[in-house]
Design a protein around this motif. Sequence first.
Motif, mmCIF file in Angstrom:
data_model
loop_
_atom_site.group_PDB
_atom_site.id
_atom_site.type_symbol
_atom_site.label_atom_id
_atom_site.label_comp_id
_atom_site.label_asym_id
_atom_site.label_seq_id
_atom_site.Cartn_x
_atom_site.Cartn_y
_atom_site.Cartn_z
ATOM 1 N N PHE A 65 -7.835 -13.271 -0.478
ATOM 2 C CA PHE A 65 -6.443 -13.098 -0.067
ATOM 3 C C PHE A 65 -6.388 -12.781 1.424
ATOM 4 O O PHE A 65 -7.285 -12.109 1.949
ATOM 5 C CB PHE A 65 -5.797 -11.924 -0.824
ATOM 6 C CG PHE A 65 -5.326 -12.246 -2.209
ATOM 7 C CD1 PHE A 65 -4.002 -12.594 -2.448
ATOM 8 C CD2 PHE A 65 -6.203 -12.192 -3.281
ATOM 9 C CE1 PHE A 65 -3.567 -12.875 -3.730
ATOM 10 C CE2 PHE A 65 -5.777 -12.467 -4.566
ATOM 11 C CZ PHE A 65 -4.450 -12.812 -4.795
ATOM 12 N N PRO A 66 -5.341 -13.215 2.103
ATOM 13 C CA PRO A 66 -5.172 -12.822 3.510
ATOM 14 C C PRO A 66 -4.785 -11.353 3.597
ATOM 15 O O PRO A 66 -4.415 -10.730 2.590
ATOM 16 C CB PRO A 66 -4.033 -13.731 3.991
ATOM 17 C CG PRO A 66 -3.238 -14.009 2.751
ATOM 18 C CD PRO A 66 -4.262 -14.108 1.644
ATOM 19 N N SER A 67 -4.851 -10.795 4.781
ATOM 20 C CA SER A 67 -4.544 -9.370 4.968
ATOM 21 C C SER A 67 -3.091 -9.039 4.649
ATOM 22 O O SER A 67 -2.743 -7.880 4.431
ATOM 23 C CB SER A 67 -4.852 -8.959 6.413
ATOM 24 O OG SER A 67 -4.102 -9.755 7.323
ATOM 25 N N THR A 68 -2.234 -10.061 4.602
ATOM 26 C CA THR A 68 -0.806 -9.842 4.334
ATOM 27 C C THR A 68 -0.477 -9.838 2.841
ATOM 28 O O THR A 68 0.691 -9.718 2.469
ATOM 29 C CB THR A 68 0.017 -10.952 5.015
ATOM 30 O OG1 THR A 68 -0.466 -12.238 4.568
ATOM 31 C CG2 THR A 68 -0.116 -10.876 6.534
ATOM 32 N N ALA A 69 -1.481 -9.962 1.984
ATOM 33 C CA ALA A 69 -1.237 -10.049 0.539
ATOM 34 C C ALA A 69 -0.539 -8.802 0.009
ATOM 35 O O ALA A 69 -0.812 -7.683 0.448
ATOM 36 C CB ALA A 69 -2.554 -10.255 -0.193
ATOM 37 N N THR A 70 0.351 -9.011 -0.944
ATOM 38 C CA THR A 70 1.062 -7.897 -1.573
ATOM 39 C C THR A 70 0.466 -7.606 -2.947
ATOM 40 O O THR A 70 -0.247 -8.437 -3.521
ATOM 41 C CB THR A 70 2.552 -8.231 -1.744
ATOM 42 O OG1 THR A 70 2.677 -9.337 -2.663
ATOM 43 C CG2 THR A 70 3.181 -8.612 -0.406
ATOM 44 N N THR A 80 -12.760 -11.225 -9.365
ATOM 45 C CA THR A 80 -12.893 -10.328 -8.221
ATOM 46 C C THR A 80 -11.930 -10.762 -7.128
ATOM 47 O O THR A 80 -11.852 -11.947 -6.797
ATOM 48 C CB THR A 80 -14.329 -10.360 -7.659
ATOM 49 O OG1 THR A 80 -15.239 -9.957 -8.678
ATOM 50 C CG2 THR A 80 -14.471 -9.435 -6.466
ATOM 51 N N VAL A 81 -11.209 -9.808 -6.590
ATOM 52 C CA VAL A 81 -10.252 -10.087 -5.521
ATOM 53 C C VAL A 81 -10.704 -9.379 -4.250
ATOM 54 O O VAL A 81 -11.144 -8.230 -4.295
ATOM 55 C CB VAL A 81 -8.836 -9.604 -5.914
ATOM 56 C CG1 VAL A 81 -7.938 -9.479 -4.695
ATOM 57 C CG2 VAL A 81 -8.213 -10.564 -6.914
ATOM 58 N N TYR A 82 -10.631 -10.081 -3.133
ATOM 59 C CA TYR A 82 -10.900 -9.431 -1.846
ATOM 60 C C TYR A 82 -9.756 -9.745 -0.892
ATOM 61 O O TYR A 82 -9.440 -10.912 -0.646
ATOM 62 C CB TYR A 82 -12.215 -9.904 -1.225
ATOM 63 C CG TYR A 82 -12.420 -9.334 0.167
ATOM 64 C CD1 TYR A 82 -12.632 -7.968 0.342
ATOM 65 C CD2 TYR A 82 -12.341 -10.143 1.292
ATOM 66 C CE1 TYR A 82 -12.779 -7.421 1.604
ATOM 67 C CE2 TYR A 82 -12.494 -9.608 2.563
ATOM 68 C CZ TYR A 82 -12.711 -8.247 2.713
ATOM 69 O OH TYR A 82 -12.840 -7.711 3.963
ATOM 70 N N VAL A 83 -9.147 -8.696 -0.370
ATOM 71 C CA VAL A 83 -8.082 -8.835 0.622
ATOM 72 C C VAL A 83 -8.703 -8.645 2.001
ATOM 73 O O VAL A 83 -9.351 -7.630 2.262
ATOM 74 C CB VAL A 83 -6.960 -7.802 0.383
ATOM 75 C CG1 VAL A 83 -5.888 -7.928 1.465
ATOM 76 C CG2 VAL A 83 -6.347 -7.998 -1.000
ATOM 77 N N GLU A 84 -8.529 -9.624 2.852
ATOM 78 C CA GLU A 84 -9.119 -9.604 4.188
ATOM 79 C C GLU A 84 -8.798 -8.295 4.912
ATOM 80 O O GLU A 84 -7.651 -7.869 4.986
ATOM 81 C CB GLU A 84 -8.578 -10.783 5.007
ATOM 82 C CG GLU A 84 -9.230 -10.969 6.365
ATOM 83 C CD GLU A 84 -10.632 -11.544 6.269
ATOM 84 O OE1 GLU A 84 -11.432 -11.263 7.173
ATOM 85 O OE2 GLU A 84 -10.924 -12.263 5.303
ATOM 86 N N GLY A 85 -9.852 -7.639 5.412
ATOM 87 C CA GLY A 85 -9.668 -6.417 6.188
ATOM 88 C C GLY A 85 -9.502 -5.153 5.374
ATOM 89 O O GLY A 85 -9.234 -4.083 5.930
#
Length: 352
Positions: free
Chosen positions: A268-273, A293-298
């Motif tokens: 996911f991008p860093s803007t993910a909600t 597994t989910v990874y949100v950038e940053g």
Amino acid sequence: AETVQLATHFLDNVVDANKYVSAVPELEEAAHKVRRIGLSVMGLSDMMYLTGVRYGSNRGLELASQIMEFIRYHSMASSIELARVRGPFPGITGSVYDPQKVTWINPKPLVAHRTDFHRPSIDWKKLLSELKKYGIRNGAQTTIAPTGSIATITGLEGYGCEPVFALSYTRNTREGAETEGKEWREMYYESELFSKRLVAHGLSKTVRNRIYEWVRENGGSCQKLKEVPKEIREVFVVSSDLTVEEHVRMQAVMQKWVDNSISKTINFPSTATADEVAKAYQLGWELGLKGMTVYVEGSREQVVLQKKAGPYETREQKQVTSEELCPECGTPMRKEEGCSTCPACAYSKCDK
């Protein structure tokens, strides 16, 4: 098929060869009762780069599905043959594989298999007949592991079933860090497959250098860079180029043929909600994933792979003499054991 059969045989041997923790005898007991193994793949995205199939596309979904069906089929066939010779796993009675009352049903693909990828034919009816006759040696046969380190060691760009993380990135490792007085050591990577494709397309050294620089400074992706030919951009996608749904569906088409869980990151991008992440988990559940597994950038301070600019030095930027350049295409040569080989066009010469 032979590779899958040999690997299945090998993994069944591993169940017996393992050194189990003596303090927890239940571990060995459980391992021998079901004899689970986890035949896996790695380098799926490398194969798609080489065959011109976009990871996450409809064609990519079907190709991944057909590959995993083929592996599952032949792994089961090998395990059934092992059951004939060595006997089925001890806990088979009452399981879905119980020869007295088989309730296991061969999976159905999530996407239609319409494309002829020249895959050898398989016969699920024949396999089911053999299963009812002999049982099966292993209660589970397939998984997809992360394979991060071993993929890197073997020169692959894609880990497990993951898309390539970036065409240029930093890998943080503890290997060798202590000798430098550091906790982590940074290693810099670039996609050789991408580099070779640019060379094969006839792009000049000046253009290639500009492309490398742009990719390094823009998250490891070549998308939206008009200097990269469209047909290359369409194939050389990286994890951040895929939509969340493409990530989830790629995992789902393979999960149909994998009886253990799959190591796959949904980026996911860093803007993910929180709502967007929840929808991804909902879709994964609906499609039958066993884990996600989910990874949100940053979202983490320290990660193994990073998309950041670093002191990269591409083959294009190295200072080399004319003798070190390939006379056919101008790419810097690799020298090993007295012979020089071009990584782009395979031209080679050896010292006298």
